[in-house]
Design a protein around this motif. Structure first.
Motif, PDB file in Angstrom:
ATOM      1  N   LYS A  99     -18.664 -21.773 -23.690  1.00 36.67           N
ATOM      2  CA  LYS A  99     -18.427 -20.329 -23.583  1.00 36.67           C
ATOM      3  C   LYS A  99     -17.287 -20.035 -22.611  1.00 36.67           C
ATOM      4  O   LYS A  99     -16.433 -19.193 -22.877  1.00 36.67           O
ATOM      5  CB  LYS A  99     -19.693 -19.605 -23.131  1.00 36.67           C
ATOM      6  CG  LYS A  99     -20.747 -19.509 -24.198  1.00 36.67           C
ATOM      7  CD  LYS A  99     -21.944 -18.730 -23.692  1.00 36.67           C
ATOM      8  CE  LYS A  99     -23.012 -18.635 -24.751  1.00 36.67           C
ATOM      9  NZ  LYS A  99     -24.186 -17.901 -24.286  1.00 36.67           N
ATOM     10  N   ILE A 100     -17.288 -20.734 -21.486  1.00 38.69           N
ATOM     11  CA  ILE A 100     -16.220 -20.544 -20.495  1.00 38.69           C
ATOM     12  C   ILE A 100     -14.878 -20.959 -21.085  1.00 38.69           C
ATOM     13  O   ILE A 100     -13.879 -20.249 -20.938  1.00 38.69           O
ATOM     14  CB  ILE A 100     -16.536 -21.316 -19.195  1.00 38.69           C
ATOM     15  CG1 ILE A 100     -17.753 -20.702 -18.504  1.00 38.69           C
ATOM     16  CG2 ILE A 100     -15.332 -21.338 -18.258  1.00 38.69           C
ATOM     17  CD1 ILE A 100     -18.297 -21.534 -17.354  1.00 38.69           C
ATOM     18  N   MET A 144     -22.784 -23.692 -21.967  1.00 40.11           N
ATOM     19  CA  MET A 144     -22.164 -22.798 -21.002  1.00 40.11           C
ATOM     20  C   MET A 144     -20.676 -23.135 -20.831  1.00 40.11           C
ATOM     21  O   MET A 144     -19.859 -22.234 -20.743  1.00 40.11           O
ATOM     22  CB  MET A 144     -22.930 -22.898 -19.685  1.00 40.11           C
ATOM     23  CG  MET A 144     -22.426 -21.996 -18.615  1.00 40.11           C
ATOM     24  SD  MET A 144     -22.709 -20.290 -19.101  1.00 40.11           S
ATOM     25  CE  MET A 144     -22.246 -19.465 -17.652  1.00 40.11           C
ATOM     26  N   ILE A 145     -20.370 -24.423 -20.802  1.00 36.73           N
ATOM     27  CA  ILE A 145     -18.978 -24.859 -20.644  1.00 36.73           C
ATOM     28  C   ILE A 145     -18.159 -24.415 -21.854  1.00 36.73           C
ATOM     29  O   ILE A 145     -17.021 -23.984 -21.707  1.00 36.73           O
ATOM     30  CB  ILE A 145     -18.905 -26.386 -20.435  1.00 36.73           C
ATOM     31  CG1 ILE A 145     -19.525 -26.749 -19.083  1.00 36.73           C
ATOM     32  CG2 ILE A 145     -17.481 -26.881 -20.523  1.00 36.73           C
ATOM     33  CD1 ILE A 145     -19.657 -28.231 -18.838  1.00 36.73           C
TER      34      ILE A 145
END
Length: 181
Positions: free
Chosen positions: A4-5, A1-2
């Motif tokens: 992707k951000i 997720m990190i």
């Protein structure tokens, strides 16, 4: 997720920088980058199309025959291959359109007066299309990763069975050692 951000923030920064600083990059310097993007999109289109033809030849044959009902298949695998083709096709279309529209836009005096804005728009579009194509390249690697993961799993499974049956005299079905003489 990190990740992707981080990728999203970097993408916004790249596109923003391209729009901001692109005003000083003449279109003659931009066009080779558009051509490289077109070549990359074409390559991805061809490679993924070949993957599709190799992995799903029967499905493709059925799709193009007249009068035969198509058999239901698990479309998730095909979708994984088809998505990069669709994206590369869209990118190719946009780059081809830019190639024929840009010379025409140079004929309008109003746009010539705002050449820096047009360069900025062009370079920002180039950055956006390039990042989109980069994502498409990553998507095109997914099928290869799936195949490699499955092959690795099968190799581990065979190795485990061989280790477990090594000194027992048991020969599992489907192995070459199990053939009857």
């Amino acid at each position: 997720m990190i990740a992707k951000i981080f990728a999203f923030i970097c993408s916004i920064a790249i596109v923003g920088l391209a729009f901001w600083q692109g005003r000083s990059v003449p279109f003659q310097e931009q066009w080779p980058l558009f051509e490289a993007l077109r070549a990359t999109a074409s390559i991805i289109f061809a490679v993924v199309g070949a993957w599709l033809a190799i992995i799903y030849p029967d499905r493709l044959k059925i799709s193009f025959r007249k009068g035969e009902p198509s058999k239901p298949t698990n479309g998730s695998g095909m979708a994984r291959l088809f998505t990069p083709i669709v994206h590369s096709t869209a990118i190719l279309c946009v780059v081809l359109l830019i190639g024929i529209i840009a010379p025409l836009l140079k004929r309008f005096d109003f746009l010539i007066e705002h050449v820096e804005v047009m360069r900025s728009l062009s370079y920002g579009s180039l950055a956006t299309l390039t990042l989109w194509q980069l994502w498409t390249v990553v998507l095109s690697l997914v099928p290869a990763d799936i195949i490699k993961t499955k092959a690795d799993h099968e190799e581990r499974q065979i190795s485990t069975v061989e280790q477990l049956t090594q000194n027992t005299g048991f020969v599992p079905r489907g192995t070459d050692n199990g053939s009857k003489d």
